[in-house]
Write a protein that holds these residues in place. Structure first.
Motif, PDB file in Angstrom:
ATOM      1  N   HIS A 128     -40.538  40.843 -71.896  1.00 38.18           N
ATOM      2  CA  HIS A 128     -40.208  40.715 -70.484  1.00 38.18           C
ATOM      3  C   HIS A 128     -39.705  42.053 -69.945  1.00 38.18           C
ATOM      4  CE1 HIS A 128     -40.498  36.457 -71.237  1.00 38.18           C
ATOM      5  NE2 HIS A 128     -39.504  36.511 -72.103  1.00 38.18           N
ATOM      6  N   LEU A 129     -39.771  42.189 -68.619  1.00 36.08           N
ATOM      7  CA  LEU A 129     -39.259  43.392 -67.981  1.00 36.08           C
ATOM      8  C   LEU A 129     -37.771  43.563 -68.266  1.00 36.08           C
ATOM      9  CD1 LEU A 129     -40.139  45.733 -66.173  1.00 36.08           C
ATOM     10  CD2 LEU A 129     -39.525  44.348 -64.191  1.00 36.08           C
ATOM     11  N   SER A 130     -37.041  42.451 -68.306  1.00 37.89           N
ATOM     12  CA  SER A 130     -35.602  42.522 -68.578  1.00 37.89           C
ATOM     13  C   SER A 130     -35.309  42.976 -69.997  1.00 37.89           C
ATOM     14  CB  SER A 130     -34.953  41.155 -68.338  1.00 37.89           C
ATOM     15  OG  SER A 130     -35.557  40.170 -69.157  1.00 37.89           O
ATOM     16  N   SER A 131     -36.325  42.921 -70.885  1.00 36.76           N
ATOM     17  CA  SER A 131     -36.128  43.350 -72.272  1.00 36.76           C
ATOM     18  C   SER A 131     -36.148  44.867 -72.426  1.00 36.76           C
ATOM     19  CB  SER A 131     -37.224  42.749 -73.166  1.00 36.76           C
ATOM     20  OG  SER A 131     -37.265  41.344 -73.059  1.00 36.76           O
ATOM     21  N   LEU A 132     -36.516  45.572 -71.357  1.00 36.21           N
ATOM     22  CA  LEU A 132     -36.607  47.028 -71.463  1.00 36.21           C
ATOM     23  C   LEU A 132     -35.242  47.671 -71.713  1.00 36.21           C
ATOM     24  CD1 LEU A 132     -39.194  47.875 -68.685  1.00 36.21           C
ATOM     25  CD2 LEU A 132     -39.391  48.472 -71.089  1.00 36.21           C
ATOM     26  N   ARG A 133     -34.242  47.287 -70.929  1.00 37.03           N
ATOM     27  CA  ARG A 133     -32.866  47.729 -71.118  1.00 37.03           C
ATOM     28  C   ARG A 133     -32.774  49.204 -71.515  1.00 37.03           C
ATOM     29  NH1 ARG A 133     -29.577  43.113 -71.242  1.00 37.03           N
ATOM     30  NH2 ARG A 133     -30.765  41.176 -71.415  1.00 37.03           N
ATOM     31  N   ALA A 134     -32.522  49.459 -72.801  1.00 38.29           N
ATOM     32  CA  ALA A 134     -32.334  50.841 -73.267  1.00 38.29           C
ATOM     33  C   ALA A 134     -33.588  51.688 -73.080  1.00 38.29           C
ATOM     34  CB  ALA A 134     -31.924  50.842 -74.736  1.00 38.29           C
ATOM     35  N   PHE A 263     -46.207  61.359 -73.044  1.00 41.01           N
ATOM     36  CA  PHE A 263     -46.937  60.233 -73.628  1.00 41.01           C
ATOM     37  C   PHE A 263     -46.042  58.991 -73.727  1.00 41.01           C
ATOM     38  CE2 PHE A 263     -47.697  58.019 -77.738  1.00 41.01           C
ATOM     39  CZ  PHE A 263     -48.843  57.329 -77.371  1.00 41.01           C
ATOM     40  N   LEU A 264     -44.841  59.158 -74.269  1.00 33.09           N
ATOM     41  CA  LEU A 264     -43.941  58.018 -74.438  1.00 33.09           C
ATOM     42  C   LEU A 264     -43.495  57.454 -73.089  1.00 33.09           C
ATOM     43  CD1 LEU A 264     -41.717  59.347 -77.375  1.00 33.09           C
ATOM     44  CD2 LEU A 264     -43.557  57.643 -77.506  1.00 33.09           C
ATOM     45  N   GLN A 265     -43.237  58.345 -72.144  1.00 28.93           N
ATOM     46  CA  GLN A 265     -42.793  57.867 -70.835  1.00 28.93           C
ATOM     47  C   GLN A 265     -43.910  57.120 -70.115  1.00 28.93           C
ATOM     48  OE1 GLN A 265     -43.192  58.614 -67.375  1.00 28.93           O
ATOM     49  NE2 GLN A 265     -41.350  57.496 -66.774  1.00 28.93           N
ATOM     50  N   SER A 266     -45.155  57.526 -70.319  1.00 33.44           N
ATOM     51  CA  SER A 266     -46.290  56.832 -69.708  1.00 33.44           C
ATOM     52  C   SER A 266     -46.416  55.405 -70.239  1.00 33.44           C
ATOM     53  CB  SER A 266     -47.586  57.609 -69.968  1.00 33.44           C
ATOM     54  OG  SER A 266     -47.566  58.863 -69.327  1.00 33.44           O
ATOM     55  N   ILE A 267     -46.147  55.221 -71.519  1.00 31.61           N
ATOM     56  CA  ILE A 267     -46.204  53.880 -72.103  1.00 31.61           C
ATOM     57  C   ILE A 267     -45.163  52.968 -71.457  1.00 31.61           C
ATOM     58  CG2 ILE A 267     -45.757  52.549 -74.209  1.00 31.61           C
ATOM     59  CD1 ILE A 267     -47.067  54.749 -75.808  1.00 31.61           C
ATOM     60  N   ILE A 268     -43.941  53.487 -71.305  1.00 30.26           N
ATOM     61  CA  ILE A 268     -42.874  52.681 -70.699  1.00 30.26           C
ATOM     62  C   ILE A 268     -43.187  52.399 -69.230  1.00 30.26           C
ATOM     63  CG2 ILE A 268     -40.418  52.591 -70.152  1.00 30.26           C
ATOM     64  CD1 ILE A 268     -39.960  54.490 -72.546  1.00 30.26           C
ATOM     65  N   SER A 269     -43.649  53.416 -68.513  1.00 28.96           N
ATOM     66  CA  SER A 269     -43.973  53.244 -67.100  1.00 28.96           C
ATOM     67  C   SER A 269     -45.083  52.224 -66.915  1.00 28.96           C
ATOM     68  CB  SER A 269     -44.393  54.579 -66.484  1.00 28.96           C
ATOM     69  OG  SER A 269     -43.317  55.477 -66.438  1.00 28.96           O
ATOM     70  N   LEU A 270     -46.115  52.299 -67.746  1.00 28.06           N
ATOM     71  CA  LEU A 270     -47.198  51.323 -67.643  1.00 28.06           C
ATOM     72  C   LEU A 270     -46.654  49.913 -67.808  1.00 28.06           C
ATOM     73  CD1 LEU A 270     -50.775  51.392 -68.948  1.00 28.06           C
ATOM     74  CD2 LEU A 270     -49.338  49.476 -69.594  1.00 28.06           C
ATOM     75  N   HIS A 271     -45.745  49.723 -68.756  1.00 31.26           N
ATOM     76  CA  HIS A 271     -45.207  48.381 -68.996  1.00 31.26           C
ATOM     77  C   HIS A 271     -44.470  47.859 -67.761  1.00 31.26           C
ATOM     78  CE1 HIS A 271     -44.136  45.098 -71.681  1.00 31.26           C
ATOM     79  NE2 HIS A 271     -42.912  45.129 -71.156  1.00 31.26           N
ATOM     80  N   ILE A 272     -43.768  48.751 -67.058  1.00 33.36           N
ATOM     81  CA  ILE A 272     -43.065  48.343 -65.846  1.00 33.36           C
ATOM     82  C   ILE A 272     -44.059  47.840 -64.799  1.00 33.36           C
ATOM     83  CG2 ILE A 272     -41.665  49.177 -63.904  1.00 33.36           C
ATOM     84  CD1 ILE A 272     -40.381  51.153 -65.909  1.00 33.36           C
ATOM     85  N   PHE A 273     -45.136  48.599 -64.608  1.00 25.16           N
ATOM     86  CA  PHE A 273     -46.102  48.235 -63.579  1.00 25.16           C
ATOM     87  C   PHE A 273     -47.044  47.109 -64.026  1.00 25.16           C
ATOM     88  CE2 PHE A 273     -44.752  52.364 -62.028  1.00 25.16           C
ATOM     89  CZ  PHE A 273     -44.667  52.144 -60.669  1.00 25.16           C
ATOM     90  N   ALA A 274     -47.149  46.880 -65.328  1.00 30.69           N
ATOM     91  CA  ALA A 274     -47.964  45.771 -65.823  1.00 30.69           C
ATOM     92  C   ALA A 274     -47.179  44.469 -65.897  1.00 30.69           C
ATOM     93  CB  ALA A 274     -48.534  46.113 -67.200  1.00 30.69           C
ATOM     94  N   SER A 275     -45.851  44.559 -65.879  1.00 32.60           N
ATOM     95  CA  SER A 275     -45.010  43.369 -66.073  1.00 32.60           C
ATOM     96  C   SER A 275     -45.257  42.272 -65.036  1.00 32.60           C
ATOM     97  CB  SER A 275     -43.538  43.762 -66.097  1.00 32.60           C
ATOM     98  OG  SER A 275     -43.225  44.416 -67.305  1.00 32.60           O
ATOM     99  N   PRO A 276     -45.462  42.596 -63.734  1.00 27.30           N
ATOM    100  CA  PRO A 276     -45.781  41.519 -62.789  1.00 27.30           C
ATOM    101  C   PRO A 276     -47.053  40.748 -63.167  1.00 27.30           C
ATOM    102  CG  PRO A 276     -45.092  43.464 -61.600  1.00 27.30           C
ATOM    103  CD  PRO A 276     -45.249  43.880 -63.038  1.00 27.30           C
ATOM    104  N   THR A 277     -48.051  41.461 -63.696  1.00 28.01           N
ATOM    105  CA  THR A 277     -49.271  40.787 -64.148  1.00 28.01           C
ATOM    106  C   THR A 277     -48.984  39.924 -65.359  1.00 28.01           C
ATOM    107  OG1 THR A 277     -50.597  42.661 -63.364  1.00 28.01           O
ATOM    108  CG2 THR A 277     -51.658  41.146 -64.900  1.00 28.01           C
ATOM    109  N   TYR A 278     -48.227  40.453 -66.313  1.00 20.65           N
ATOM    110  CA  TYR A 278     -47.853  39.666 -67.485  1.00 20.65           C
ATOM    111  C   TYR A 278     -47.061  38.424 -67.074  1.00 20.65           C
ATOM    112  CZ  TYR A 278     -48.842  44.043 -70.038  1.00 20.65           C
ATOM    113  OH  TYR A 278     -49.423  45.169 -70.557  1.00 20.65           O
TER     114      TYR A 278
END
Length: 396
Positions: A128-134, A263-278
């Motif tokens: 979940h988006l809320s699981s990102l935390r740290a 590279f690592l920041q792109s992975i995290i950013s993608l997850h943020i923008f993909a989370s509404p779809t998930y």
């Protein structure tokens, strides 16, 4: 705003527009974007009800069809943004690789596939988006790493480099389309089409707090983007890359650190923008109970692998970052950020607006509607031209 996309604006915006057009364009885009987002923030509680999603606000103000249209535009926007993040992830990995082995054995599509795999693993591990935390703190740290390194190395190169050209490197017909496409990239830099969703996390008074956040982001928060863009273009001129770390020179380990951080920041950013779809898919298909439940893990894996497989395939097929910025702006950013907010403000405040104010909003609606259409044409032409030049699955 300060994602790895910031590394692309020197090439995607400044090169087609030059110093005058690029600087004025970015400043105007920031001001206009702040204004348009503030319009949405101010009507967040329209009708005495707090609307925590953009599409809910549209549906409440207009009708069910508006809910569906905004829903479609938002998910199209998020999908295209995610394509860009995987392109960035692939480019950063390739740049990291060639620091140590500059050969033709590994090409960009392979690195794009690896970036997609990294996004898949992260999407499965973070339900979940809320699981990102740290991870959000890590994302901020990674952003500071590659922005600081890129800025410092570009500044050093610019001081030591011989005179360089800043002319727009296009023939007249191509230049017009490049300028129009760059206009799309200008507004892409500052907008997501998700302001009400962001407001959902704010405590009362919601509108005042959202306006404070917008003012902070569009002033202090814009500084890193402007700094790395302007210094990068100053240092490399018309040869500025759409991924600025391809231009910089300096210690290998420093450049490697910057690329890996991107590279690592792109992975995290993608997850943020993909989370509404998930979240939509989880809700629609009955995702219930613990995230570590076996059935839920299987469901999450299948759905997210499928979504990211499509995204990764398109990223490898057409890895033209600047073109996708323009396309995203035309399809979704202009309608969500400039056209709809002005019309919504007209509907919400019609009894309180003067004739001059109403005409001002209608002027914005017509102007940005026309701009969106022209940017769409330019974006498709740019993609078609680049596809002919580089072929599919290009190794840029």
């Amino acid at each position: 705003m300060n994602s790895a996309y910031a590394l692309g604006y020197a090439g995607a915006v400044m090169v087609p527009l030059g110093w005058i057009g690029g600087v004025i364009g970015l400043m105007l885009a920031a001001v206009i974007s702040l204004y348009a987002n503030a319009l949405i923030a101010k009507i967040h509680e329209y009708g005495g009800k707090r609307h925590i999603r953009y599409r809910d606000l549209a549906g409440f103000m207009y009708a069910r069809i508006a809910f569906v249209v905004v829903w479609g535009l938002q998910y199209a926007n998020l999908f295209l943004i995610n394509i860009g993040f995987i392109i960035l992830g692939g480019q950063s990995l390739k740049a990291f690789y060639i620091l140590f082995r500059d050969d033709d054995e590994m090409k960009l599509p392979y690195f794009t596939a690896i970036a997609g795999l990294g996004c898949v693993l992260f999407a499965i591990a973070v339900p979940h988006l809320s699981s990102l935390r740290a991870w959000l703190a890590a994302s901020t740290f990674f952003s500071l790493v590659y922005i600081t390194i890129t800025f410092v190395l570009s500044l050093k190169d610019g001081i030591n480099a011989p005179p360089r050209g800043y002319g727009i490197p296009e023939s007249k017909p191509s230049r017009a389309f490049a300028i129009i496409g760059a206009t799309g990239s200008l507004v892409f830099a500052f907008n997501t089409g998700m302001v009400p969703e962001i407001q959902a996390t704010l405590r009362a008074p919601v509108v005042d707090n959202m306006l404070k956040a917008l003012y902070l982001q569009f002033t202090l928060g814009s500084v890193p983007v402007f700094a790395v863009t302007f210094v990068g273009y100053w240092a490399y001129g018309s040869s500025s890359s759409s991924y600025l770390l391809n231009n910089v020179s300096g210690p290998v380990w420093v450049k490697a650190l910057a690329n890996f951080a991107a590279f690592l920041q792109s992975i995290i950013s993608l997850h943020i923008f993909a989370s509404p779809t998930y979240e939509f898919l989880d809700t629609k298909y009955g995702f219930k109970g613990s995230a570590v439940d076996f059935r839920n893990m299987v469901f999450r894996t299948i759905v997210r692998v499928g979504y990211l497989a499509i995204t990764t395939f398109l990223s490898a097929l057409l890895p033209f970052l600047g073109d996708f910025m323009s396309l995203t702006s035309a399809i979704s950013t202009f309608p969500l950020t400039f056209i709809l907010p002005n019309h919504m403000h007209l509907v919400a405040m019609k009894k309180q607006l003067s004739t001059l104010q109403k005409n001002w909003h209608w002027l914005n609606i017509v102007f940005f509607g026309f701009t969106s259409a022209t940017v769409l044409v330019a974006a498709f032409r740019l993609i078609a031209v680049d596809s002919k030049t580089y072929n599919m699955f290009a190794d840029l």
